[in-house]
Design a protein around this motif. Sequence first.
Motif, PDB file in Angstrom:
ATOM      1  N   SER A 169       0.808  -1.220   0.000  1.00  0.00           N
ATOM      2  CA  SER A 169       0.000   0.000   0.000  1.00  0.00           C
ATOM      3  C   SER A 169       0.843   1.273   0.000  1.00  0.00           C
ATOM      4  CB  SER A 169      -0.937   0.007   1.216  1.00  0.00           C
ATOM      5  OG  SER A 169      -0.206  -0.127   2.425  1.00  0.00           O
ATOM      6  N   ASP A 170       2.137   1.161   0.283  1.00  0.00           N
ATOM      7  CA  ASP A 170       3.022   2.334   0.308  1.00  0.00           C
ATOM      8  C   ASP A 170       4.424   1.888  -0.083  1.00  0.00           C
ATOM      9  OD1 ASP A 170       4.530   4.594   0.795  1.00  0.00           O
ATOM     10  OD2 ASP A 170       3.642   5.011   2.751  1.00  0.00           O
ATOM     11  N   TRP A 171       4.671   1.792  -1.385  1.00  0.00           N
ATOM     12  CA  TRP A 171       5.951   1.227  -1.821  1.00  0.00           C
ATOM     13  C   TRP A 171       7.129   2.122  -1.457  1.00  0.00           C
ATOM     14  CZ3 TRP A 171       9.285   3.785  -4.925  1.00  0.00           C
ATOM     15  CH2 TRP A 171       8.805   4.745  -5.803  1.00  0.00           C
ATOM     16  N   ARG A 172       6.925   3.407  -1.403  1.00  0.00           N
ATOM     17  CA  ARG A 172       8.037   4.301  -1.076  1.00  0.00           C
ATOM     18  C   ARG A 172       8.564   4.027   0.332  1.00  0.00           C
ATOM     19  NH1 ARG A 172       4.455   6.801  -4.213  1.00  0.00           N
ATOM     20  NH2 ARG A 172       5.193   7.922  -6.075  1.00  0.00           N
ATOM     21  N   ALA A 173       7.645   3.896   1.293  1.00  0.00           N
ATOM     22  CA  ALA A 173       8.065   3.595   2.662  1.00  0.00           C
ATOM     23  C   ALA A 173       8.607   2.176   2.769  1.00  0.00           C
ATOM     24  CB  ALA A 173       6.881   3.777   3.615  1.00  0.00           C
ATOM     25  N   ASP A 174       7.968   1.226   2.083  1.00  0.00           N
ATOM     26  CA  ASP A 174       8.399  -0.166   2.184  1.00  0.00           C
ATOM     27  C   ASP A 174       9.708  -0.421   1.474  1.00  0.00           C
ATOM     28  OD1 ASP A 174       6.414  -1.010   3.858  1.00  0.00           O
ATOM     29  OD2 ASP A 174       5.059  -1.649   2.264  1.00  0.00           O
ATOM     30  N   LEU A 175      10.034   0.397   0.491  1.00  0.00           N
ATOM     31  CA  LEU A 175      11.352   0.297  -0.138  1.00  0.00           C
ATOM     32  C   LEU A 175      12.440   0.476   0.916  1.00  0.00           C
ATOM     33  CD1 LEU A 175      11.933   0.017  -3.270  1.00  0.00           C
ATOM     34  CD2 LEU A 175      12.617   2.409  -3.202  1.00  0.00           C
ATOM     35  N   GLU A 176      12.230   1.415   1.820  1.00  0.00           N
ATOM     36  CA  GLU A 176      13.208   1.658   2.879  1.00  0.00           C
ATOM     37  C   GLU A 176      13.255   0.483   3.866  1.00  0.00           C
ATOM     38  OE1 GLU A 176      15.260   4.168   2.625  1.00  0.00           O
ATOM     39  OE2 GLU A 176      14.149   4.706   0.794  1.00  0.00           O
ATOM     40  N   VAL A 177      12.097  -0.108   4.170  1.00  0.00           N
ATOM     41  CA  VAL A 177      12.048  -1.275   5.056  1.00  0.00           C
ATOM     42  C   VAL A 177      12.844  -2.427   4.442  1.00  0.00           C
ATOM     43  CG1 VAL A 177      10.518  -3.034   6.058  1.00  0.00           C
ATOM     44  CG2 VAL A 177       9.826  -0.626   6.047  1.00  0.00           C
ATOM     45  N   ILE A 178      12.680  -2.635   3.143  1.00  0.00           N
ATOM     46  CA  ILE A 178      13.356  -3.742   2.457  1.00  0.00           C
ATOM     47  C   ILE A 178      14.866  -3.531   2.438  1.00  0.00           C
ATOM     48  CG2 ILE A 178      13.623  -4.870   0.211  1.00  0.00           C
ATOM     49  CD1 ILE A 178      10.589  -4.194  -0.233  1.00  0.00           C
ATOM     50  N   LEU A 186      12.598  -7.324  -6.906  1.00  0.00           N
ATOM     51  CA  LEU A 186      11.949  -7.669  -8.167  1.00  0.00           C
ATOM     52  C   LEU A 186      10.604  -6.964  -8.214  1.00  0.00           C
ATOM     53  CD1 LEU A 186      11.443  -9.400 -10.733  1.00  0.00           C
ATOM     54  CD2 LEU A 186      10.661 -11.233  -9.211  1.00  0.00           C
ATOM     55  N   SER A 187      10.358  -6.205  -9.272  1.00  0.00           N
ATOM     56  CA  SER A 187       9.134  -5.417  -9.329  1.00  0.00           C
ATOM     57  C   SER A 187       8.698  -5.158 -10.765  1.00  0.00           C
ATOM     58  CB  SER A 187       9.336  -4.069  -8.621  1.00  0.00           C
ATOM     59  OG  SER A 187       8.187  -3.244  -8.736  1.00  0.00           O
ATOM     60  N   SER A 188       7.390  -4.997 -10.919  1.00  0.00           N
ATOM     61  CA  SER A 188       6.838  -4.552 -12.197  1.00  0.00           C
ATOM     62  C   SER A 188       6.362  -3.105 -12.091  1.00  0.00           C
ATOM     63  CB  SER A 188       5.672  -5.454 -12.617  1.00  0.00           C
ATOM     64  OG  SER A 188       4.641  -5.416 -11.635  1.00  0.00           O
ATOM     65  N   GLY A 189       6.783  -2.415 -11.034  1.00  0.00           N
ATOM     66  CA  GLY A 189       6.408  -1.022 -10.882  1.00  0.00           C
ATOM     67  C   GLY A 189       4.944  -0.816 -10.569  1.00  0.00           C
ATOM     68  N   HIS A 190       4.374  -1.695  -9.714  1.00  0.00           N
ATOM     69  CA  HIS A 190       2.957  -1.587  -9.318  1.00  0.00           C
ATOM     70  C   HIS A 190       2.035  -1.616 -10.527  1.00  0.00           C
ATOM     71  CE1 HIS A 190       2.027  -0.721  -4.963  1.00  0.00           C
ATOM     72  NE2 HIS A 190       3.298  -1.027  -4.938  1.00  0.00           N
ATOM     73  N   ALA A 191       2.395  -2.382 -11.533  1.00  0.00           N
ATOM     74  CA  ALA A 191       1.583  -2.507 -12.741  1.00  0.00           C
ATOM     75  C   ALA A 191       1.571  -3.972 -13.165  1.00  0.00           C
ATOM     76  CB  ALA A 191       2.148  -1.629 -13.854  1.00  0.00           C
ATOM     77  N   PRO A 192       0.652  -4.349 -14.047  1.00  0.00           N
ATOM     78  CA  PRO A 192       0.602  -5.747 -14.482  1.00  0.00           C
ATOM     79  C   PRO A 192       1.870  -6.221 -15.182  1.00  0.00           C
ATOM     80  CG  PRO A 192      -1.454  -4.629 -15.018  1.00  0.00           C
ATOM     81  CD  PRO A 192      -0.492  -3.572 -14.568  1.00  0.00           C
ATOM     82  N   THR A 193       2.546  -5.304 -15.864  1.00  0.00           N
ATOM     83  CA  THR A 193       3.801  -5.639 -16.545  1.00  0.00           C
ATOM     84  C   THR A 193       4.846  -4.569 -16.262  1.00  0.00           C
ATOM     85  OG1 THR A 193       3.303  -4.440 -18.589  1.00  0.00           O
ATOM     86  CG2 THR A 193       2.514  -6.726 -18.426  1.00  0.00           C
TER      87      THR A 193
END
Length: 241
Positions: A128-137, A146-153
């Motif tokens: 729900s908040d990739w910016r904050a979770d990026l820091e957690v990771i 590994l990411s599709s940028g919050h999109a199907p592809t």
Amino acid sequence: MTRLEICIDNLESLFTAQQSGADRIELCSALGLGGLTPSHGFMQLAARHASVPVYAMIRPRAGDFCFNDGEFEMMLLDIAAARAAGLQGVVVGLLNEQGRVPAAQLKQLVDAAGPLGVTFHRAIDLCSDWRADLEVIVEAGCERILSSGHAPTALAGLETLQEMQQALAGRASLMPGAGVNTDNVRTIIEFTGVSEVHMSGMGWRGGMVPHGVNMGTSDDGRVNITDGAKVAAVRALLDQG
């Protein structure tokens, strides 16, 4: 050189992927379900036969990424199995009911991996908040996302992937995946500035002839395997850069 990771779910595909130019293998079962944890036997044989690094998917079931205590314990045991098999890394991901990455649990998984590399998978595309979770990771010690940028592809998520790459600022590697192929891989790399990509290069071959009964919803007469020509074609495009 841009690195190429191939996800596979059978031993046949391991040989095809590495012969066709894979730099790393993501070892899974059930790619049709998004990839689940491979068996211990599969881990051991992959370690025996691989000529490139192998990272095992650690995902105890299909569905969402909110794992209960028993499932989390299973993930820890499967990470131990990957270490015992002699693999080079694991691929993990988990979310809480609010769609956020739970920092303490993720750190526990990374610590359990010990010297193995850790990739955080596309659970980030459901958070729900990739910016904050990026820091957690990053703080947990994951070396790659590994990411599709919050999109199907990945192609559809280009702008978010570019923003992720800039936010990471070299602290961890961003690896676009989902729908990566010869038609778009150069665009993805050039737009985002990443140094590695992920794909399945999926193909299929005929299997046994079923005799009137299917064991599941899929076609039991068809075996999904890595298509070496698809992998080799993307490899050639990456090598041009």
